[in-house]
Design a protein around this motif. Structure first.
Motif, short mmCIF file in Angstrom:
data_model
loop_
_atom_site.label_atom_id
_atom_site.label_comp_id
_atom_site.label_asym_id
_atom_site.label_seq_id
_atom_site.Cartn_x
_atom_site.Cartn_y
_atom_site.Cartn_z
N ARG A 57 0.83 -1.20 0.00
CA ARG A 57 0.00 0.00 0.00
C ARG A 57 0.87 1.26 0.00
NH1 ARG A 57 -2.27 -3.50 4.08
NH2 ARG A 57 -4.22 -4.43 3.32
N GLU A 83 -7.20 -3.91 -4.01
CA GLU A 83 -7.13 -2.64 -3.30
C GLU A 83 -6.05 -1.72 -3.88
OE1 GLU A 83 -5.67 -0.95 1.07
OE2 GLU A 83 -6.14 -3.08 0.84
N VAL A 84 -4.87 -2.29 -4.13
CA VAL A 84 -3.72 -1.49 -4.57
C VAL A 84 -3.80 -1.13 -6.05
CG1 VAL A 84 -1.20 -1.60 -4.90
CG2 VAL A 84 -2.22 -2.39 -2.74
#
Length: 237
Positions: A57, A83-84
């Motif tokens: 992240r 997510e990333v």
């Protein structure tokens, strides 16, 4: 020119061995790009013994070239990648306790599973790559599952080359030619080094990217990180 993506796992290993933040993983990622590398690779594992999930992240605002995240697509890894949203995800079938990656996917046996994973990543705009041995059946299987690229697992080549057996390149040449015919992009990695990278690059048609970590960091202990990155770039021209 074949792109160089620097795998920074070993920097994280060194950091974690002492605690604290020395060496600074984010600074190293920024520096290798400043020195000319066209990408940064990380390979988080479930035990986070080197790259931590939080590192993935934290690297997002730092990596302005290509960001490649490798790993076994267990749920935790899939969630992290979604997510990333890196440039590329490279799927590797490594066991939880593997010291390092040691085999490519059986793309025939795991066809349905890999299709589902790849479809999800591609629907989120993430380029996909599959870690494979230089076996023609596995290359054909990779095409069937819909991946954008393959990453050729190059340990066998590196071992044979170190023994002076240049014919060890032959299965990789055949695999690359088939991948080109099938419209698959070609990446490569594992045990590539300053000693063997030029020969490999010159013999693999359509080689788009190499991901190099262990050898590059080890060579940098003697020659310096900036020098080594540029030495690889010269050999990859």
């Amino acid at each position: 020119m074949t792109k160089l993506s620097v795998n920074i796992n070993k920097i994280a290993t060194l950091r974690n061995s002492r605690g604290g933040n020395v060496p600074d993983l984010l600074k190293v990622a920024a520096d290798v790009q400043k020195f000319g590398a066209q990408g940064v690779t990380i390979h988080p594992r479930p035990d986070e013994r080197h790259i931590r999930y939080q590192d993935a992240r934290d690297l997002v605002p730092v990596v302005h070239t290509e960001y490649n995240i490798e790993g076994n697509p267990v749920k935790k890894f899939i969630d992290l990648v979604l997510e990333v949203k890196p440039t590329q995800v490279t799927l590797v079938p490594d066991a939880d306790d593997a010291i390092t990656s040691n085999a490519g996917w059986d793309t025939v046996k795991h066809k349905s599973f890999l299709q589902d994973v790849i479809t999800e990543f591609k629907s989120n705009g993430i380029r996909t790559s599959i870690f494979v041995d230089p076996v023609l059946e596995m290359i054909e299987g990779a095409k069937e599952i819909g991946t954008d690229r393959i990453e050729l697992y190059t340990e066998a080549f590196a071992h044979e080359y170190g023994l002076g057996n240049t014919a060890g390149i032959d299965p990789y040449v055949a695999s690359a030619k088939l991948a080109n015919d099938l419209g698959l992009g070609i990446n490569a990695g594992h045990d590539l080094s300053l000693d063997n990278i030029k020969f490999f690059k010159e013999n693999i048609p359509g080689l788009l990217e190499v991901s190099i970590g262990h050898a590059l960091i080890a060579e940098s202990l003697y020659l310096g990180l900036e020098n080594v990155v540029n030495m690889y770039l010269q050999k990859l021209k």
